[in-house]
Scaffold this motif. Structure first.
Motif, mmCIF file in Angstrom:
data_model
loop_
_atom_site.group_PDB
_atom_site.id
_atom_site.type_symbol
_atom_site.label_atom_id
_atom_site.label_comp_id
_atom_site.label_asym_id
_atom_site.label_seq_id
_atom_site.Cartn_x
_atom_site.Cartn_y
_atom_site.Cartn_z
ATOM 1 N N ASN A 1 0.836 -1.193 0.000
ATOM 2 C CA ASN A 1 0.000 0.000 0.000
ATOM 3 C C ASN A 1 0.878 1.253 0.000
ATOM 4 O O ASN A 1 1.421 1.636 1.037
ATOM 5 N N PRO A 2 1.019 1.904 -1.151
ATOM 6 C CA PRO A 2 1.889 3.081 -1.242
ATOM 7 C C PRO A 2 1.505 4.212 -0.283
ATOM 8 O O PRO A 2 2.357 5.012 0.095
ATOM 9 N N ALA A 3 0.253 4.297 0.114
ATOM 10 C CA ALA A 3 -0.175 5.359 1.029
ATOM 11 C C ALA A 3 0.468 5.214 2.408
ATOM 12 O O ALA A 3 0.624 6.198 3.128
ATOM 13 N N ILE A 4 0.844 4.002 2.756
ATOM 14 C CA ILE A 4 1.432 3.753 4.074
ATOM 15 C C ILE A 4 2.880 4.226 4.108
ATOM 16 O O ILE A 4 3.330 4.804 5.085
ATOM 17 N N GLY A 5 3.608 3.969 3.050
ATOM 18 C CA GLY A 5 5.017 4.344 3.013
ATOM 19 C C GLY A 5 5.851 3.385 3.837
ATOM 20 O O GLY A 5 5.352 2.400 4.373
ATOM 21 N N THR B 1 4.147 4.622 11.169
ATOM 22 C CA THR B 1 4.087 5.226 9.844
ATOM 23 C C THR B 1 4.697 6.626 9.909
ATOM 24 O O THR B 1 4.089 7.602 9.484
ATOM 25 N N THR C 1 4.873 8.925 6.592
ATOM 26 C CA THR C 1 3.648 9.471 5.999
ATOM 27 C C THR C 1 2.617 9.922 7.027
ATOM 28 O O THR C 1 1.728 10.699 6.702
ATOM 29 N N SER D 1 0.306 8.110 8.064
ATOM 30 C CA SER D 1 -0.959 7.563 7.566
ATOM 31 C C SER D 1 -1.745 6.760 8.591
ATOM 32 O O SER D 1 -2.946 6.594 8.435
ATOM 33 N N THR E 1 -3.467 2.805 7.946
ATOM 34 C CA THR E 1 -4.060 3.905 7.160
ATOM 35 C C THR E 1 -5.134 4.644 7.982
ATOM 36 O O THR E 1 -5.928 5.404 7.416
ATOM 37 N N LEU F 1 -5.923 8.314 7.450
ATOM 38 C CA LEU F 1 -6.343 8.704 6.110
ATOM 39 C C LEU F 1 -7.859 8.675 5.951
ATOM 40 O O LEU F 1 -8.383 9.153 4.948
#
Length: 131
Positions: A34-38, A53, A56, A58, A126, A129
């Motif tokens: 999951n790229p949003a997590i980094g 996290t 990010t 996130s 996440t 988010l």
């Protein structure tokens, strides 16, 4: 595996340590997917392996360790002031075991329910988010 993580698990029964390693690998794989997590920062918090996290922001921290000093139970933990455990119960109350407002508990003799646990981990990582 970071030395701090290894040190936290020294002296644990082998089967319990193996399950914690499997859970750690699932957390890292879930974040990678999951790229949003980094990238995750892995460190010790309260003597437990913790995944943050930091890059990010996130999500909330996920920690893993044996459960209540048990030889045959282990868990992943989320912040108790989130609604994550309640959400997990709604989704997986028939498949997962919970302790209070912060823990999802597993038995070393049972197979880890990968899909459900991976989804729960992703929800934690996440969490910030959500709208």
């Amino acid at each position: 595996m970071p030395e701090l993580t290894q040190a936290a698990w020294e002296g644990l029964p082998e089967d319990l340590a193996e399950k914690l390693i499997q859970l750690r690998e699932l957390i890292l794989a879930t974040a990678d997917d999951n790229p949003a997590i980094g990238p995750l920062e892995e460190k010790l918090k309260w003597g437990e392996s913790a995944f943050l996290t930091s890059a990010t922001g996130s999500g909330t921290t996920v920690r893993i360790n044996r459960h209540k000093k048990s030889e045959d139970k282990y868990a992943f933990y989320v912040h108790c002031q989130t609604d994550l455990i309640e959400r997990y119960k709604q989704l997986y109350g028939d498949r997962l075991v919970f302790d209070g407002r912060r823990a999802v508990v597993f038995d070393v003799k049972d197979k880890l329910p990968i899909d459900a646990v991976s989804h729960c981990i992703a929800m934690a990582l996440t969490y910030h988010l959500r709208s």
